[in-house]
Structure formats: C-alpha cells, structure tokens
Design a protein around this motif. Structure first.
Motif, PDB file in Angstrom:
ATOM      1  N   VAL A 236     -77.381 -46.100  50.944  1.00 44.18           N
ATOM      2  CA  VAL A 236     -78.749 -46.416  51.363  1.00 44.18           C
ATOM      3  C   VAL A 236     -78.763 -46.912  52.813  1.00 44.18           C
ATOM      4  O   VAL A 236     -79.603 -46.507  53.615  1.00 44.18           O
ATOM      5  CB  VAL A 236     -79.367 -47.470  50.412  1.00 44.18           C
ATOM      6  CG1 VAL A 236     -80.609 -48.098  51.018  1.00 44.18           C
ATOM      7  CG2 VAL A 236     -79.688 -46.840  49.058  1.00 44.18           C
ATOM      8  N   LEU A 237     -77.805 -47.759  53.151  1.00 42.22           N
ATOM      9  CA  LEU A 237     -77.754 -48.274  54.527  1.00 42.22           C
ATOM     10  C   LEU A 237     -77.555 -47.125  55.512  1.00 42.22           C
ATOM     11  O   LEU A 237     -78.133 -47.110  56.598  1.00 42.22           O
ATOM     12  CB  LEU A 237     -76.617 -49.297  54.667  1.00 42.22           C
ATOM     13  CG  LEU A 237     -76.774 -50.577  53.847  1.00 42.22           C
ATOM     14  CD1 LEU A 237     -75.556 -51.483  54.021  1.00 42.22           C
ATOM     15  CD2 LEU A 237     -78.046 -51.339  54.232  1.00 42.22           C
TER      16      LEU A 237
ATOM     17  N   GLU B 233     -82.180 -42.565  59.688  1.00 37.29           N
ATOM     18  CA  GLU B 233     -83.619 -42.371  59.873  1.00 37.29           C
ATOM     19  C   GLU B 233     -84.230 -43.405  60.820  1.00 37.29           C
ATOM     20  O   GLU B 233     -85.439 -43.421  61.023  1.00 37.29           O
ATOM     21  CB  GLU B 233     -84.328 -42.440  58.499  1.00 37.29           C
ATOM     22  CG  GLU B 233     -83.929 -41.280  57.598  1.00 37.29           C
ATOM     23  CD  GLU B 233     -84.617 -41.273  56.229  1.00 37.29           C
ATOM     24  OE1 GLU B 233     -84.713 -40.183  55.627  1.00 37.29           O
ATOM     25  OE2 GLU B 233     -85.059 -42.342  55.756  1.00 37.29           O
ATOM     26  N   MET B 234     -83.371 -44.248  61.379  1.00 43.45           N
ATOM     27  CA  MET B 234     -83.884 -45.358  62.188  1.00 43.45           C
ATOM     28  C   MET B 234     -84.680 -44.895  63.401  1.00 43.45           C
ATOM     29  O   MET B 234     -85.780 -45.378  63.658  1.00 43.45           O
ATOM     30  CB  MET B 234     -82.710 -46.249  62.640  1.00 43.45           C
ATOM     31  CG  MET B 234     -83.114 -47.443  63.462  1.00 43.45           C
ATOM     32  SD  MET B 234     -84.225 -48.555  62.575  1.00 43.45           S
ATOM     33  CE  MET B 234     -83.073 -49.445  61.531  1.00 43.45           C
ATOM     34  N   MET B 235     -84.152 -43.967  64.152  1.00 44.72           N
ATOM     35  CA  MET B 235     -84.802 -43.568  65.413  1.00 44.72           C
ATOM     36  C   MET B 235     -85.961 -42.610  65.195  1.00 44.72           C
ATOM     37  O   MET B 235     -86.910 -42.593  65.983  1.00 44.72           O
ATOM     38  CB  MET B 235     -83.775 -42.913  66.351  1.00 44.72           C
ATOM     39  CG  MET B 235     -82.700 -43.848  66.835  1.00 44.72           C
ATOM     40  SD  MET B 235     -83.353 -45.217  67.820  1.00 44.72           S
ATOM     41  CE  MET B 235     -83.601 -44.416  69.410  1.00 44.72           C
ATOM     42  N   ASN B 236     -85.848 -41.784  64.167  1.00 41.71           N
ATOM     43  CA  ASN B 236     -86.871 -40.759  63.974  1.00 41.71           C
ATOM     44  C   ASN B 236     -86.982 -40.452  62.486  1.00 41.71           C
ATOM     45  O   ASN B 236     -86.231 -39.639  61.953  1.00 41.71           O
ATOM     46  CB  ASN B 236     -86.481 -39.505  64.774  1.00 41.71           C
ATOM     47  CG  ASN B 236     -87.537 -38.412  64.687  1.00 41.71           C
ATOM     48  OD1 ASN B 236     -88.525 -38.527  63.950  1.00 41.71           O
ATOM     49  ND2 ASN B 236     -87.319 -37.335  65.421  1.00 41.71           N
ATOM     50  N   TYR B 237     -87.929 -41.094  61.844  1.00 43.82           N
ATOM     51  CA  TYR B 237     -88.079 -40.900  60.411  1.00 43.82           C
ATOM     52  C   TYR B 237     -88.723 -39.549  60.112  1.00 43.82           C
ATOM     53  O   TYR B 237     -89.897 -39.323  60.453  1.00 43.82           O
ATOM     54  CB  TYR B 237     -88.929 -42.018  59.784  1.00 43.82           C
ATOM     55  CG  TYR B 237     -89.187 -41.799  58.302  1.00 43.82           C
ATOM     56  CD1 TYR B 237     -88.197 -42.071  57.365  1.00 43.82           C
ATOM     57  CD2 TYR B 237     -90.405 -41.289  57.862  1.00 43.82           C
ATOM     58  CE1 TYR B 237     -88.412 -41.843  56.017  1.00 43.82           C
ATOM     59  CE2 TYR B 237     -90.632 -41.051  56.502  1.00 43.82           C
ATOM     60  CZ  TYR B 237     -89.635 -41.327  55.586  1.00 43.82           C
ATOM     61  OH  TYR B 237     -89.845 -41.087  54.258  1.00 43.82           O
TER      62      TYR B 237
ATOM     63  N   VAL C 289     -89.606 -46.184  60.725  1.00 48.19           N
ATOM     64  CA  VAL C 289     -90.572 -46.680  59.734  1.00 48.19           C
ATOM     65  C   VAL C 289     -91.103 -48.055  60.162  1.00 48.19           C
ATOM     66  O   VAL C 289     -92.236 -48.422  59.866  1.00 48.19           O
ATOM     67  CB  VAL C 289     -89.936 -46.754  58.321  1.00 48.19           C
ATOM     68  CG1 VAL C 289     -90.894 -47.375  57.306  1.00 48.19           C
ATOM     69  CG2 VAL C 289     -89.512 -45.367  57.852  1.00 48.19           C
ATOM     70  N   MET C 290     -90.279 -48.778  60.913  1.00 44.96           N
ATOM     71  CA  MET C 290     -90.688 -50.103  61.408  1.00 44.96           C
ATOM     72  C   MET C 290     -91.847 -50.039  62.384  1.00 44.96           C
ATOM     73  O   MET C 290     -92.537 -51.023  62.609  1.00 44.96           O
ATOM     74  CB  MET C 290     -89.518 -50.738  62.171  1.00 44.96           C
ATOM     75  CG  MET C 290     -88.695 -51.667  61.361  1.00 44.96           C
ATOM     76  SD  MET C 290     -87.476 -52.390  62.442  1.00 44.96           S
ATOM     77  CE  MET C 290     -86.032 -52.050  61.473  1.00 44.96           C
ATOM     78  N   GLU C 291     -92.003 -48.884  63.007  1.00 43.69           N
ATOM     79  CA  GLU C 291     -92.965 -48.771  64.104  1.00 43.69           C
ATOM     80  C   GLU C 291     -94.244 -48.050  63.685  1.00 43.69           C
ATOM     81  O   GLU C 291     -95.109 -47.754  64.505  1.00 43.69           O
ATOM     82  CB  GLU C 291     -92.332 -47.977  65.268  1.00 43.69           C
ATOM     83  CG  GLU C 291     -91.035 -48.560  65.748  1.00 43.69           C
ATOM     84  CD  GLU C 291     -90.279 -47.592  66.663  1.00 43.69           C
ATOM     85  OE1 GLU C 291     -90.145 -47.909  67.857  1.00 43.69           O
ATOM     86  OE2 GLU C 291     -89.819 -46.532  66.193  1.00 43.69           O
ATOM     87  N   MET C 292     -94.343 -47.777  62.403  1.00 45.31           N
ATOM     88  CA  MET C 292     -95.348 -46.846  61.900  1.00 45.31           C
ATOM     89  C   MET C 292     -96.551 -47.587  61.321  1.00 45.31           C
ATOM     90  O   MET C 292     -96.383 -48.631  60.689  1.00 45.31           O
ATOM     91  CB  MET C 292     -94.638 -46.086  60.780  1.00 45.31           C
ATOM     92  CG  MET C 292     -95.263 -44.866  60.264  1.00 45.31           C
ATOM     93  SD  MET C 292     -94.093 -44.194  59.037  1.00 45.31           S
ATOM     94  CE  MET C 292     -92.894 -43.393  60.108  1.00 45.31           C
ATOM     95  N   SER C 293     -97.735 -47.069  61.522  1.00 43.70           N
ATOM     96  CA  SER C 293     -98.913 -47.689  60.904  1.00 43.70           C
ATOM     97  C   SER C 293     -98.797 -47.614  59.384  1.00 43.70           C
ATOM     98  O   SER C 293     -98.440 -46.573  58.834  1.00 43.70           O
ATOM     99  CB  SER C 293    -100.185 -46.964  61.333  1.00 43.70           C
ATOM    100  OG  SER C 293    -101.247 -47.354  60.462  1.00 43.70           O
ATOM    101  N   HIS C 294     -99.146 -48.701  58.742  1.00 45.46           N
ATOM    102  CA  HIS C 294     -99.122 -48.693  57.279  1.00 45.46           C
ATOM    103  C   HIS C 294    -100.297 -47.895  56.725  1.00 45.46           C
ATOM    104  O   HIS C 294    -100.381 -47.668  55.536  1.00 45.46           O
ATOM    105  CB  HIS C 294     -99.122 -50.121  56.735  1.00 45.46           C
ATOM    106  CG  HIS C 294    -100.307 -50.927  57.127  1.00 45.46           C
ATOM    107  ND1 HIS C 294    -100.528 -51.319  58.423  1.00 45.46           N
ATOM    108  CD2 HIS C 294    -101.356 -51.402  56.409  1.00 45.46           C
ATOM    109  CE1 HIS C 294    -101.643 -52.012  58.478  1.00 45.46           C
ATOM    110  NE2 HIS C 294    -102.181 -52.071  57.278  1.00 45.46           N
TER     111      HIS C 294
ATOM    112  N   ALA D 179     -93.648 -53.508  55.260  1.00 44.16           N
ATOM    113  CA  ALA D 179     -93.535 -52.046  55.237  1.00 44.16           C
ATOM    114  C   ALA D 179     -92.094 -51.545  55.236  1.00 44.16           C
ATOM    115  O   ALA D 179     -91.739 -50.658  54.452  1.00 44.16           O
ATOM    116  CB  ALA D 179     -94.306 -51.460  56.428  1.00 44.16           C
ATOM    117  N   TYR D 180     -91.272 -52.092  56.114  1.00 45.39           N
ATOM    118  CA  TYR D 180     -89.903 -51.591  56.194  1.00 45.39           C
ATOM    119  C   TYR D 180     -89.112 -51.943  54.929  1.00 45.39           C
ATOM    120  O   TYR D 180     -88.350 -51.127  54.408  1.00 45.39           O
ATOM    121  CB  TYR D 180     -89.181 -52.133  57.436  1.00 45.39           C
ATOM    122  CG  TYR D 180     -87.881 -51.409  57.692  1.00 45.39           C
ATOM    123  CD1 TYR D 180     -87.892 -50.152  58.286  1.00 45.39           C
ATOM    124  CD2 TYR D 180     -86.666 -51.951  57.310  1.00 45.39           C
ATOM    125  CE1 TYR D 180     -86.702 -49.452  58.496  1.00 45.39           C
ATOM    126  CE2 TYR D 180     -85.474 -51.269  57.519  1.00 45.39           C
ATOM    127  CZ  TYR D 180     -85.498 -50.014  58.109  1.00 45.39           C
ATOM    128  OH  TYR D 180     -84.326 -49.329  58.314  1.00 45.39           O
ATOM    129  N   GLY D 181     -89.335 -53.151  54.435  1.00 43.82           N
ATOM    130  CA  GLY D 181     -88.650 -53.580  53.209  1.00 43.82           C
ATOM    131  C   GLY D 181     -88.985 -52.681  52.029  1.00 43.82           C
ATOM    132  O   GLY D 181     -88.119 -52.331  51.232  1.00 43.82           O
TER     133      GLY D 181
END
Ligand code: PLP
Length: 367
Positions: free
Chosen positions: A22-23, A29-33, A40-45, A248-250
């Motif tokens: 999972v990690l 997927e960190m830079m470009n999901y 995903v951290m930077e994405m509107s919910h 969101a990220y969690g």
C-alpha cells in the motif's frame, strides 16, 4: 537484519505498521494520481476523481464487512476520543435523563465512561479493573438497566491486550463498540451492533480518520440545542461524509488498504493469518522461563500482546537490544510498563518470527 528501504519490524500500537504494498502504491501515485496531474492531497474533495475515491472506499469496506444497507458508513475526524462524546450526545435522550450501561475493561473504556457522564445517567455494569484489566469479565448475565439506551464496550483493549471473544448479553439493548484496535482483523456480524467505531491508525490507515458504522434508526434529529452541527451523526450521514472537507488523503489510504485486504482474501483469511501469527508469540510466551504474558488465556487479543520479564531493568535492556535488531516500538503503554508487541494485519509473519527468535536469544543470554 536489513530489509528493503532500511525498514524495521514496527510493533507500535498506533499509529502503526501499514502494508508495504500500500505504501508503494501511495508513493507511485504521489505526484500524479491516475492522470489527474496532481496528488490526492492536492485535490478538491468535491472533484469527480475524489468522489470516486471515497465512494469506492465505502463500497469496498461494505463488501469486506458485509455491512447491511440499513447501516451508514461515516468517515469522520477527531479520533476515538471524539466518539467518547459523540456516542452519548447522539444516542442518549436530549434532556439529560438518558441512561447507558458501560463495561469497563481498560483505559479507553474508562475514559469513554467518564466522558459520557456529562450527558446522562451512566452506569458501570462490569469492570476488570480489580486485576489491572487483565481479563474480560463474564458478561452473560449483567444487571442491564431497564431503560438503557445502549450498552458500551471496548472490544479489543489495546493497552492491556484483551479482547471480547463473546459479545455481552445485552438483553436486547443496542450494543456500541469501540473497535479501534481490532477493526478488520477478523469477520464481524455487524447486525449484532447498533454502532461500531474505529480510529484507523491502529489497524487500517494513517491517523486522522475515524470510521463510524451506525444503524440508521439510531441517527437522531432531536439532539440537544447546544450540540454543534459537526458533532451530529446526522450531519455527516446526510452528506455522505462530505459535509465539510473530510480527512481526504487518509481516506484514500484506507481505501488502498481495503483493496489490499480484498486481495489478501478478505476477513476470514485475515483472521486465519492473525491467529497463526499470534499463536507463534503466545506459544513461545507460555513456554518461556523468562518472559510472561500478562493476560488470562481466554481473553487474549490477536492484535496486542503485552508481556514482561518481571524485572524492570531487564525489560528496558530487552527493548533497547531489540531495537538494535530492527524490532522497534516494543515498549508497553506508560500505564502498564513491560513490553507490548502489536501485530496488526500489516505485520508480516516474518516479523513475529524474528521477534520470537530474538526473544529466545535474549532468554539464553540473560538466564
Ligand atoms: C488508540 C485507541 C483510542 C484512542 O484513539 P485516539 O485516536 O487517540 O483518540 C481509543 N480506543 C481504542 C481501543 C484505542 O486503541
């Protein structure tokens, strides 16, 4: 012992070990999901992409736990501690005359019990505090209050290493369970509960997400006037956990763990693996001349295994030397002392084997 990426075997009670698979996906997927061009951290919910993430996470969780349609799944914040308050605020009568019965089997249940006092008449109907919470009391015929709105348990006691292997006889009353440290470790019959909650940082994901599974008829509207909007289950149920910005990220990482669990074969299979893992450690403890488990056998947890040598200085030496071997976070909770090995879903069997090998060596050297 050197492992990939210099990783150790992490026996922390929480935040705790996550599946390496999972990690790696999260890292990839960190830079470009999935071609969204962002993390995903930077994405509107409110985006379609995120909506798909949270909906899929819920769907997979429902599938894993076989959650009936008349239960809502909520992704909340505030930790298990906020549920110590939200449960009584939402389930008890609004005028402060509500009644609930608590079974106190450890620090977390005790804290929940004391927090609930603010909102109604709260009874302690059983406890195992007389023997430092080292067992689960017989709950087959407790003095359940006639007007109790719910019966509360902490199903797996993270600090003491005990677990309810039989649910209490609630005499028809609604059962509420804090499942933080055993959530998704084995199959659960959701229909036996009115409400299940779990902080995911023990067995599922990163700190910051709280999962609540609640039967719909328990979601009330007639709450006390002072109750903040954010503390009403109804607020979150009506908005599919998107009333405000969720963690969101969690939730995304939890979703990856749900996929991993499905791939592993689901909760039946996880239980089989967890039983096998725990047995390696318990069998060793039962035969060791130096180390002793601290819990009555019938009450043992599959997830948290506390043990001692009986000598504080030797415990300290063990923890230090184990850490040098890449076996870390083995110190017991500050209220108990000794050692505790948390062997959650993501702890590989090799980690438990390595721990037992090291314990054998330590025992020989310190006989
Ligand atoms: C860790 C834990 C808690 C407390 O969780 P927070 O997220 O720190 O509030 C409560 N109950 C159980 C069973 C736990 O293991």
């Amino acid at each position: 012992m050197t492992r990939e990426c210099g990783r150790v075997y992490n026996f922390s009670a929480g935040p705790a070990v996550l599946p390496e698979e999972v990690l790696k996906i999260a890292a990839d997927e960190m830079m470009n999901y999935q071609n969204s061009g962002m993390s995903v951290m930077e994405m509107s919910h409110r985006s379609k992409t995120y909506d798909n993430i949270i909906k899929t996470a819920e769907k997979d969780l429902r599938e894993l736990m076989n959650i009936p349609d008349n239960y809502k799944v909520l992704f909340l914040q505030g930790g298990a501690h906020l549920q110590f308050s939200m449960v009584p605020i939402n389930l008890l009568k609004a005028d402060g005359t509500g009644v609930a019965d608590y079974i106190v089997t450890g620090q977390w249940a005790k804290k929940a019990y004391s927090e609930a006092q603010k909102y109604g008449k709260i009874n302690k109907i059983a406890t195992s505090e007389d023997k430092t919470f080292s067992y689960i009391p017989d709950c087959s015929n407790l003095p359940i209050s006639e007007d109790a709105e719910y019966i509360y348990i902490c199903e797996n006691n993270t600090i003491y290493g005990t677990k309810f292997h039989t649910l209490p006889n609630t005499k028809g009353k609604t059962l509420v369970a804090d499942m933080s440290s055993c959530f998704l470790s084995e199959p659960v019959d959701v229909t036996k509960y009115g409400l299940i909650y779990a902080g995911v940082q023990k067995n599922v994901g990163p700190a910051g997400v709280q999962i609540v599974i609640i039967r719909e008829d328990l979601i009330r509207e007639d709450l006390p006037a002072w109750c903040p909007t954010m503390l009403k289950y109804k607020t979150h149920a009506d908005n599919d956990s998107l009333y405000n910005t969720p963690p969101a990220y969690g939730i995304y990482v939890c979703g990856l763990v749900f996929k991993w669990l499905k791939k592993m074969g689901g909760l039946e299979k996880m239980k089989e693996i967890n039983v096998k893992k725990a047995k390696i450690l318990y069998d060793f403890l039962d035969n060791s001349k130096l180390f002793k488990g601290t819990v009555e056998k019938e009450s043992r947890s599959l997830m948290n295994v506390p043990f001692v040598t009986g000598d504080e200085a030797l415990d300290k030496k063990f923890i230090e030397e184990a850490a040098k071997e890449g076996l870390v976070q083995l110190k017991g909770h500050r209220t108990v002392g000794g050692m505790r090995a948390s062997i959650y879903n993501a702890m590989p069997i090799e980690g438990v084997e390595a721990l037992v090998e090291f314990m054998k060596k330590f025992e020989k050297e310190n006989a």
